[in-house]
Motif scaffolding. Structure first.
Motif, PDB file in Angstrom:
ATOM      1  N   SER A  34       0.879  -1.154   0.007  1.00  0.00           N
ATOM      2  CA  SER A  34       0.048   0.045   0.040  1.00  0.00           C
ATOM      3  C   SER A  34       0.950   1.325  -0.086  1.00  0.00           C
ATOM      4  N   HIS A  35       1.861   1.235   0.846  1.00  0.00           N
ATOM      5  CA  HIS A  35       2.963   2.477   1.084  1.00  0.00           C
ATOM      6  C   HIS A  35       3.580   2.626  -0.351  1.00  0.00           C
ATOM      7  N   ARG A  36       3.960   1.425  -1.150  1.00  0.00           N
ATOM      8  CA  ARG A  36       4.648   1.649  -2.483  1.00  0.00           C
ATOM      9  C   ARG A  36       3.640   2.099  -3.432  1.00  0.00           C
ATOM     10  N   ASP A  37       2.287   1.713  -3.315  1.00  0.00           N
ATOM     11  CA  ASP A  37       1.374   2.228  -4.199  1.00  0.00           C
ATOM     12  C   ASP A  37       1.007   3.440  -4.126  1.00  0.00           C
ATOM     13  N   LEU A  38       1.195   3.860  -2.792  1.00  0.00           N
ATOM     14  CA  LEU A  38       0.884   5.406  -2.443  1.00  0.00           C
ATOM     15  C   LEU A  38       1.757   6.246  -3.156  1.00  0.00           C
ATOM     16  N   GLU A  39       3.156   6.041  -2.952  1.00  0.00           N
ATOM     17  CA  GLU A  39       4.144   6.624  -3.362  1.00  0.00           C
ATOM     18  C   GLU A  39       4.272   6.904  -4.812  1.00  0.00           C
ATOM     19  N   ALA A  40       3.900   5.605  -5.508  1.00  0.00           N
ATOM     20  CA  ALA A  40       3.578   5.779  -7.114  1.00  0.00           C
ATOM     21  C   ALA A  40       2.617   6.664  -7.340  1.00  0.00           C
ATOM     22  N   GLU A  81       3.094  10.157  -9.580  1.00  0.00           N
ATOM     23  CA  GLU A  81       2.358  10.060 -10.919  1.00  0.00           C
ATOM     24  C   GLU A  81       1.467  11.579 -10.769  1.00  0.00           C
ATOM     25  N   ARG A  82       0.879  11.641  -9.761  1.00  0.00           N
ATOM     26  CA  ARG A  82       0.276  12.917  -9.389  1.00  0.00           C
ATOM     27  C   ARG A  82       1.102  14.304  -9.470  1.00  0.00           C
ATOM     28  N   THR A  83       2.402  14.281  -8.923  1.00  0.00           N
ATOM     29  CA  THR A  83       3.154  15.213  -9.104  1.00  0.00           C
ATOM     30  C   THR A  83       3.614  15.480 -10.562  1.00  0.00           C
ATOM     31  N   ALA A  84       3.919  14.202 -11.088  1.00  0.00           N
ATOM     32  CA  ALA A  84       4.210  14.660 -12.645  1.00  0.00           C
ATOM     33  C   ALA A  84       3.202  15.294 -13.156  1.00  0.00           C
ATOM     34  N   ASP A  85       1.836  14.816 -13.104  1.00  0.00           N
ATOM     35  CA  ASP A  85       0.613  15.443 -13.752  1.00  0.00           C
ATOM     36  C   ASP A  85       0.515  16.961 -13.277  1.00  0.00           C
ATOM     37  N   LEU A  86       0.657  17.269 -12.257  1.00  0.00           N
ATOM     38  CA  LEU A  86       0.614  18.713 -11.690  1.00  0.00           C
ATOM     39  C   LEU A  86       1.777  19.465 -12.315  1.00  0.00           C
TER      40      LEU A  86
END
Length: 198
Positions: A148-154, A158-163
């Motif tokens: 879950s932690h790994r998925d959240l970091e991903a 991803e969201r940071t890249a989108d932003l």
């Protein structure tokens, strides 16, 4: 005869079976949610005793004691060398051993166990006394948490890249608006100058 535990001949090969303490001890060993074991300190760690809870891994007590290779063969192949090295370390350091490893059940399932063992002197020889505790559910919960932690970091990456991409688009829109404003200002200025000159 006293049933006080301090009166028991704990260093003898067998405990008297008629003592109430022995009955309580036997009840404890056969009911706790862990496998209690006693084994030799030979190269195979030959089992002398294993509690009935060994059945949770699909083995009978008699199979475990009768087959001297069963313990080593049941240890997951990727963990076997580490477990045996720690077991030999127990012999040389005489310290308590605690290790977590995978154990293959008879039916092919893999369990995680915590093995806690210590060396006990029995007259002129030493034995290993230990317990195996099934920690599979704990390991699975920890793994799930890591996943879950790994998925959240991903997701955050991803969201940071989108932003960042959205910020780039917004910056390009601002730049285009500024260029358009400059062109309009230039047109107005040039138009005004031409009107004044003309």
């Amino acid at each position: 005869m006293s049933s006080d535990a301090t009166d028991l001949p704990l260093d003898s090969d067998t405990l008297p079976t008629d003592l109430p303490f022995y009955a309580l001890f036997r009840e404890l060993v056969t009911r706790i949610p862990a496998v209690c074991y006693i084994c030799k300190t030979d190269a195979l760690w030959t089992a002398l005793y294993v509690s009935p809870q060994i059945k949770q891994f699909g083995f009978s007590q008699s199979d475990w004691i009768r087959d001297p290779m069963l313990f080593q063969n049941a240890i997951h192949v990727d963990d076997r060398d580490t477990v045996m090295a720690r077991a030999h370390e127990l012999l040389s350091t005489k310290r308590t051993m605690e290790i977590e490893y995978r154990l293959n059940a008879r039916d092919g399932r893999t369990f995680w166990v915590r093995d806690c063992a210590s060396l006990v002197s029995q007259g002129d020889h030493e034995l290993v006394h230990g317990i195996l505790i099934d920690i599979t559910k704990t390991r699975q919960a920890v793994q799930s948490l890591h996943d879950s932690h790994r998925d959240l970091e991903a997701l955050v990456r991803e969201r940071t890249a989108d932003l960042a991409a959205e910020r780039g688009v917004l910056q390009r829109i601002i730049d285009l608006q500024e260029e358009e404003r400059c062109l309009v200002a230039h047109d107005i200025h040039d138009g005004f100058v031409q009107d004044v000159v003309g």
